[in-house]
Write a protein that holds these residues in place. Structure first.
Motif, PDB file in Angstrom:
ATOM      1  N   ASN A  68      15.598  39.196  57.750  1.00  0.00           N
ATOM      2  CA  ASN A  68      16.131  38.650  56.506  1.00  0.00           C
ATOM      3  C   ASN A  68      15.226  39.016  55.327  1.00  0.00           C
ATOM      4  O   ASN A  68      15.719  39.443  54.280  1.00  0.00           O
ATOM      5  N   ARG A  69      13.921  38.866  55.488  1.00  0.00           N
ATOM      6  CA  ARG A  69      12.982  39.218  54.419  1.00  0.00           C
ATOM      7  C   ARG A  69      13.121  40.689  54.051  1.00  0.00           C
ATOM      8  O   ARG A  69      13.187  41.043  52.870  1.00  0.00           O
ATOM      9  N   ASN A  70      13.190  41.555  55.056  1.00  0.00           N
ATOM     10  CA  ASN A  70      13.301  42.992  54.794  1.00  0.00           C
ATOM     11  C   ASN A  70      14.640  43.345  54.143  1.00  0.00           C
ATOM     12  O   ASN A  70      14.696  44.176  53.235  1.00  0.00           O
ATOM     13  N   VAL A  95      24.771  47.632  56.351  1.00  0.00           N
ATOM     14  CA  VAL A  95      23.319  47.415  56.307  1.00  0.00           C
ATOM     15  C   VAL A  95      22.906  47.122  57.740  1.00  0.00           C
ATOM     16  O   VAL A  95      23.428  46.182  58.359  1.00  0.00           O
ATOM     17  N   VAL A  96      21.999  47.934  58.260  1.00  0.00           N
ATOM     18  CA  VAL A  96      21.522  47.755  59.628  1.00  0.00           C
ATOM     19  C   VAL A  96      20.017  47.550  59.580  1.00  0.00           C
ATOM     20  O   VAL A  96      19.305  48.357  58.978  1.00  0.00           O
ATOM     21  N   ALA A  97      19.551  46.474  60.184  1.00  0.00           N
ATOM     22  CA  ALA A  97      18.120  46.189  60.251  1.00  0.00           C
ATOM     23  C   ALA A  97      17.723  46.044  61.712  1.00  0.00           C
ATOM     24  O   ALA A  97      18.355  45.301  62.464  1.00  0.00           O
ATOM     25  N   SER A 105      17.067  54.718  54.101  1.00  0.00           N
ATOM     26  CA  SER A 105      16.369  53.929  55.120  1.00  0.00           C
ATOM     27  C   SER A 105      14.969  53.649  54.624  1.00  0.00           C
ATOM     28  O   SER A 105      14.316  54.540  54.064  1.00  0.00           O
ATOM     29  N   TRP A 106      14.535  52.415  54.828  1.00  0.00           N
ATOM     30  CA  TRP A 106      13.179  52.024  54.463  1.00  0.00           C
ATOM     31  C   TRP A 106      12.501  51.412  55.674  1.00  0.00           C
ATOM     32  O   TRP A 106      13.113  50.650  56.418  1.00  0.00           O
ATOM     33  N   ARG A 107      11.222  51.733  55.845  1.00  0.00           N
ATOM     34  CA  ARG A 107      10.386  51.065  56.847  1.00  0.00           C
ATOM     35  C   ARG A 107       9.514  50.086  56.095  1.00  0.00           C
ATOM     36  O   ARG A 107       8.921  50.427  55.069  1.00  0.00           O
ATOM     37  N   PHE A 108       9.426  48.860  56.617  1.00  0.00           N
ATOM     38  CA  PHE A 108       8.716  47.782  55.932  1.00  0.00           C
ATOM     39  C   PHE A 108       7.395  47.440  56.598  1.00  0.00           C
ATOM     40  O   PHE A 108       7.275  47.473  57.821  1.00  0.00           O
TER      41      PHE A 108
END
Length: 170
Positions: A48-50, A118-120, A150-153
């Motif tokens: 959720n945060r990401n 949106v896929v996390a 795409s982002w990596r957190f």
């Protein structure tokens, strides 16, 4: 037996392909969902945060061009895989503010960008968008396809980014 079945499927597929005229190839339009905001939540606190940070990157940075807020959402080392922008938070800020010369606009209450999905998973969030393109064979026509980011957190901030951009392209 399996080899014979595979050969039959290949022959059938080839026959269908060869018998289908080029003009009959159709495409379903890529469209966004009705409530994109709902895609940026998860019952898992980290996901959720990401997702929420991704939402703010799209809405505040990419839509409203408030690159002065980049330090809230991007790590300083921000690894960039888009060939048009340098790595580092300052590199991406410079790309948008000095190369593209975007100017801040009011931040909307809701995101305006159309979203397909949106896929996390783990530390990665991937957003798919509808994208309209001019038909290279007939510029008076257009078609839709899918763009993605795409982002990596790391610790709630985007630390690495991928998209399908090519040199000189968007």
């Amino acid at each position: 037996m399996r080899l014979a079945m595979s050969a039959q499927y290949l022959i059938l597929a080839a026959a269908l392909t060869l018998s289908t005229p080029q003009f009959s190839v159709a495409q379903e339009a890529v469209v966004g969902v009705k409530d994109a905001d709902a895609l940026f939540t998860s019952p898992d606190p980290t996901l959720n945060r990401n997702k929420q940070t991704t939402y703010k990157i799209i809405k505040e940075l990419l839509e409203a061009n408030h690159w002065d807020r980049a330090d809230q959402y991007l790590t300083e080392r921000y690894i960039q895989h888009n060939p048009n922008a340098a790595s580092g938070r300052q590199g991406v800020v410079d790309y948008f503010t000095k190369v593209l010369k975007v100017k801040p606009t009011p931040i909307p209450d809701k995101m305006k960008t159309k979203i397909v999905s949106v896929v996390a998973e783990g530390d990665i969030v991937t957003v798919a968008y509808p994208r309209e393109m001019k038909d290279p064979k007939d510029p008076s026509k257009s078609y839709t396809t899918t763009w993605f980011d795409s982002w990596r957190f790391v610790d709630g901030k985007a630390d690495e980014h991928w998209d399908p951009a090519t040199k000189g392209g968007k």
